[in-house]
Each structure stands twice: as C-alpha cells, then as structure tokens.
Design a protein around this motif. Structure first.
Motif, short mmCIF file in Angstrom:
data_model
loop_
_atom_site.label_atom_id
_atom_site.label_comp_id
_atom_site.label_asym_id
_atom_site.label_seq_id
_atom_site.Cartn_x
_atom_site.Cartn_y
_atom_site.Cartn_z
N GLU A 189 -2.82 -14.45 -14.70
CA GLU A 189 -3.03 -15.37 -15.81
C GLU A 189 -4.51 -15.70 -15.98
O GLU A 189 -5.01 -15.78 -17.11
N THR A 190 -5.21 -15.87 -14.87
CA THR A 190 -6.65 -16.13 -14.93
C THR A 190 -7.37 -14.94 -15.53
O THR A 190 -8.25 -15.09 -16.38
N TYR A 191 -7.02 -13.74 -15.12
CA TYR A 191 -7.64 -12.52 -15.63
C TYR A 191 -7.41 -12.39 -17.14
O TYR A 191 -8.34 -12.10 -17.89
N ILE A 192 -6.18 -12.61 -17.56
CA ILE A 192 -5.84 -12.47 -18.98
C ILE A 192 -6.53 -13.52 -19.83
O ILE A 192 -6.93 -13.25 -20.96
N GLN A 230 -0.24 -14.07 -7.13
CA GLN A 230 -0.47 -12.92 -7.99
C GLN A 230 -0.36 -13.32 -9.46
O GLN A 230 -1.19 -12.93 -10.28
N GLN A 231 0.67 -14.10 -9.80
CA GLN A 231 0.84 -14.54 -11.18
C GLN A 231 -0.34 -15.38 -11.65
O GLN A 231 -0.83 -15.22 -12.77
N ASP A 265 9.90 -17.50 1.72
CA ASP A 265 8.84 -18.43 1.32
C ASP A 265 7.50 -17.71 1.19
O ASP A 265 6.74 -17.96 0.24
N ALA A 266 7.21 -16.81 2.12
CA ALA A 266 5.95 -16.06 2.08
C ALA A 266 5.89 -15.17 0.84
O ALA A 266 4.85 -15.10 0.17
N ILE A 267 6.98 -14.51 0.53
CA ILE A 267 7.03 -13.64 -0.66
C ILE A 267 6.82 -14.48 -1.92
O ILE A 267 6.05 -14.10 -2.81
#
Length: 54
Positions: free
Chosen positions: A31-34, A26-27, A17-19
């Motif tokens: 997506e925000t960065y892109i 991270q995704q 669950d943590a992973i």
C-alpha cells in the motif's frame, strides 16, 4: 507425560500468528509503494524498454 496435542496446538497458533503478522507487513508495504508517486522510476523503466536495453 507431555501433552503433545496441546504442544502442537500452541505451535500451530504461534505459526498462524507469525504468518498473519508477515502478511499484514507485506500489505502495508504494498500500500505504501502504490500510494507514492514514483514516476521517475517508471520513466527509467519505460525508456529502457523502448531502447531495447536491459
């Protein structure tokens, strides 16, 4: 006596669950960065590459 198999499975599920949570975060960050138009940063990087500095 402790049920080691159940303890292991509970830990395994929590780690999984943590992973998954970290991967989703991270995704989302990627997506925000892109999705943002940061041409100023790209321009600075391109200028530095063509100048041969840093």
């Amino acid at each position: 006596m402790a049920d080691y198999k159940e303890m292991y499975l509970e830990l395994f599920r929590a780690v999984t669950d943590a992973i998954n949570l970290l991967q989703k975060a991270q995704q989302k960050a990627e997506e925000t960065y892109i999705s943002h138009d940061d041409t100023k940063i790209l321009t600075i990087l391109n200028d530095e590459l063509t100048d041969g500095t840093k």
